[in-house]
Structure formats: structure tokens, C-alpha cells
Design a protein around this motif. Structure first.
Motif, mmCIF file in Angstrom:
data_model
loop_
_atom_site.group_PDB
_atom_site.id
_atom_site.type_symbol
_atom_site.label_atom_id
_atom_site.label_comp_id
_atom_site.label_asym_id
_atom_site.label_seq_id
_atom_site.Cartn_x
_atom_site.Cartn_y
_atom_site.Cartn_z
ATOM 1 N N GLU A 1 -3.097 98.454 37.410
ATOM 2 C CA GLU A 1 -4.386 98.129 36.786
ATOM 3 C C GLU A 1 -4.141 97.082 35.711
ATOM 4 O O GLU A 1 -3.173 97.162 34.967
ATOM 5 N N ALA A 2 -4.987 96.084 35.660
ATOM 6 C CA ALA A 2 -4.946 95.083 34.586
ATOM 7 C C ALA A 2 -6.377 94.883 34.119
ATOM 8 O O ALA A 2 -7.282 94.722 34.933
ATOM 9 N N GLN A 3 -6.574 94.926 32.810
ATOM 10 C CA GLN A 3 -7.931 94.766 32.289
ATOM 11 C C GLN A 3 -7.909 94.169 30.891
ATOM 12 O O GLN A 3 -6.901 94.207 30.204
ATOM 13 N N VAL A 4 -9.051 93.644 30.517
ATOM 14 C CA VAL A 4 -9.247 93.084 29.186
ATOM 15 C C VAL A 4 -10.007 94.109 28.361
ATOM 16 O O VAL A 4 -10.998 94.676 28.814
ATOM 17 N N ILE A 5 -9.530 94.350 27.154
ATOM 18 C CA ILE A 5 -10.201 95.270 26.225
ATOM 19 C C ILE A 5 -10.699 94.431 25.058
ATOM 20 O O ILE A 5 -9.917 93.723 24.415
ATOM 21 N N ARG A 6 -12.019 94.507 24.806
ATOM 22 C CA ARG A 6 -12.632 93.660 23.775
ATOM 23 C C ARG A 6 -13.189 94.433 22.581
ATOM 24 O O ARG A 6 -13.816 93.841 21.708
ATOM 25 N N ASP A 7 -12.973 95.776 22.547
ATOM 26 C CA ASP A 7 -13.478 96.547 21.413
ATOM 27 C C ASP A 7 -12.580 97.752 21.130
ATOM 28 O O ASP A 7 -11.877 98.229 22.005
ATOM 29 N N ALA A 8 -12.626 98.232 19.890
ATOM 30 C CA ALA A 8 -11.771 99.333 19.443
ATOM 31 C C ALA A 8 -12.082 100.628 20.187
ATOM 32 O O ALA A 8 -11.176 101.410 20.472
ATOM 33 N N LYS A 9 -13.342 100.863 20.526
ATOM 34 C CA LYS A 9 -13.718 102.091 21.224
ATOM 35 C C LYS A 9 -13.027 102.177 22.591
ATOM 36 O O LYS A 9 -12.503 103.224 22.963
ATOM 37 N N SER A 10 -12.987 101.077 23.335
ATOM 38 C CA SER A 10 -12.329 101.071 24.647
ATOM 39 C C SER A 10 -10.821 101.257 24.511
ATOM 40 O O SER A 10 -10.196 101.933 25.335
ATOM 41 N N LEU A 11 -10.230 100.684 23.477
ATOM 42 C CA LEU A 11 -8.799 100.849 23.248
ATOM 43 C C LEU A 11 -8.478 102.306 22.904
ATOM 44 O O LEU A 11 -7.530 102.883 23.449
ATOM 45 N N ARG A 12 -9.284 102.917 22.051
ATOM 46 C CA ARG A 12 -9.094 104.337 21.714
ATOM 47 C C ARG A 12 -9.247 105.206 22.949
ATOM 48 O O ARG A 12 -8.501 106.166 23.133
ATOM 49 N N LYS A 13 -10.212 104.882 23.811
ATOM 50 C CA LYS A 13 -10.440 105.653 25.035
ATOM 51 C C LYS A 13 -9.192 105.634 25.928
ATOM 52 O O LYS A 13 -8.811 106.662 26.490
ATOM 53 N N PHE A 14 -8.530 104.473 26.058
ATOM 54 C CA PHE A 14 -7.304 104.381 26.834
ATOM 55 C C PHE A 14 -6.228 105.286 26.234
ATOM 56 O O PHE A 14 -5.557 106.029 26.941
ATOM 57 N N TYR A 15 -6.057 105.239 24.917
ATOM 58 C CA TYR A 15 -5.030 106.061 24.266
ATOM 59 C C TYR A 15 -5.344 107.545 24.351
ATOM 60 O O TYR A 15 -4.434 108.365 24.474
ATOM 61 N N VAL A 16 -6.606 107.925 24.315
ATOM 62 C CA VAL A 16 -6.972 109.331 24.514
ATOM 63 C C VAL A 16 -6.509 109.778 25.905
ATOM 64 O O VAL A 16 -5.948 110.858 26.069
ATOM 65 N N GLU A 17 -6.714 108.923 26.910
ATOM 66 C CA GLU A 17 -6.318 109.248 28.284
ATOM 67 C C GLU A 17 -4.804 109.425 28.407
ATOM 68 O O GLU A 17 -4.335 110.403 28.974
#
Length: 122
Positions: free
Chosen positions: A16-32
């Protein structure tokens, strides 16, 4: 582009490769990925008003490979990135290949363009 985080064992088993443009999406990845870690990995600090993050999950990998992420071409609307996996040189004979599920997190200056990814397999 600057590598800001990398770990060899996460619970994502597909490329998987994706662009993250906000802190909420980055936190969501780390929660996972922290669901299987105690203690969890800290979320890197990124100034999303100035930067964006590129996340690359390699899926299952045998042996030791490193991703090389580079810009293929850029237009007014799009940046094409290419991801190539390169064998890491090891000293001595290696008969056992570890299986890992690595991810790499890069940050780069904020752009208002679509970023696409191509993967090159050898």
C-alpha cells in the motif's frame, strides 16, 4: 523527501502506498499498527500546513530489502512516484531469510497535486 519513521513488523500484510495530508489520518494509521504493540509506536510530529506524508507499506517481504522512492515525472496537476525494492547487501552467508512486514514514512513539502505511485518489482 525525508524518511521520518520505519519499522519492520506491522500488521498490514499487503502493499500500500498513500499520501497523508492531515494529522487525524496519520493518527488513525498509528492506532491501527499499535493494536499489536505494547507500548505503541509514537506518532511523528508533522506540520501539515507545510508538509505532507507519504506512507509506504511493503506487505510481506522475505530477506532484507529497502525501498527507493523517487520522482518519475511532474506535471502541473500530478507527481508520479516510483517505488523500487533494492536488496540490502549483507556481510557473510545468509541462509535464513526473515519474513517481515515493513512500513516507511516520508515527509515532503506540501504540494497541491495528485501523487500517484508505481511499483517496480525485480
Amino acid at each position: 523527501m525525508v524518511l521520518i519513521d520505519h519499522h519492520n513488523f506491522i500488521n498490514i500484510d499487503a502493499f500500500e502506498a498513500q499520501v497523508i495530508r492531515d494529522a487525524k489520518s496519520l493518527r488513525k494509521f498509528y492506532v491501527e499498527i499499535n493494536k499489536t504493540r505494547k507500548p505503541g509506536l509514537p506518532v511523528p510530529v508533522v506540520d501539515f500546513s507545510q508538509e505532507l506524508v507519504i506512507l509506504v507499506c511493503l506487505g510481506e517481504q522475505k530477506g532484507d530489502k529497502a525501498p527507493v522512492l523517487s520522482k518519475l515525472k511532474e506535471t502541473d496537476e500530478e507527481i508520479s512516484m516510483v517505488l523500487e525494492l533494492v536488496e540490502v547487501e549483507k556481510d557473510g552467508d545468509m541462509t535464513v531469510q526473515a519474513i517481515n512486514f515493513p512500513f516507511y514514512l516520508y515527509k515532503m513539502p506540501l504540494v497541491d497535486k495528485t501523487i500517484t505511485f508505481q511499483r517496480i518489482d525485480h
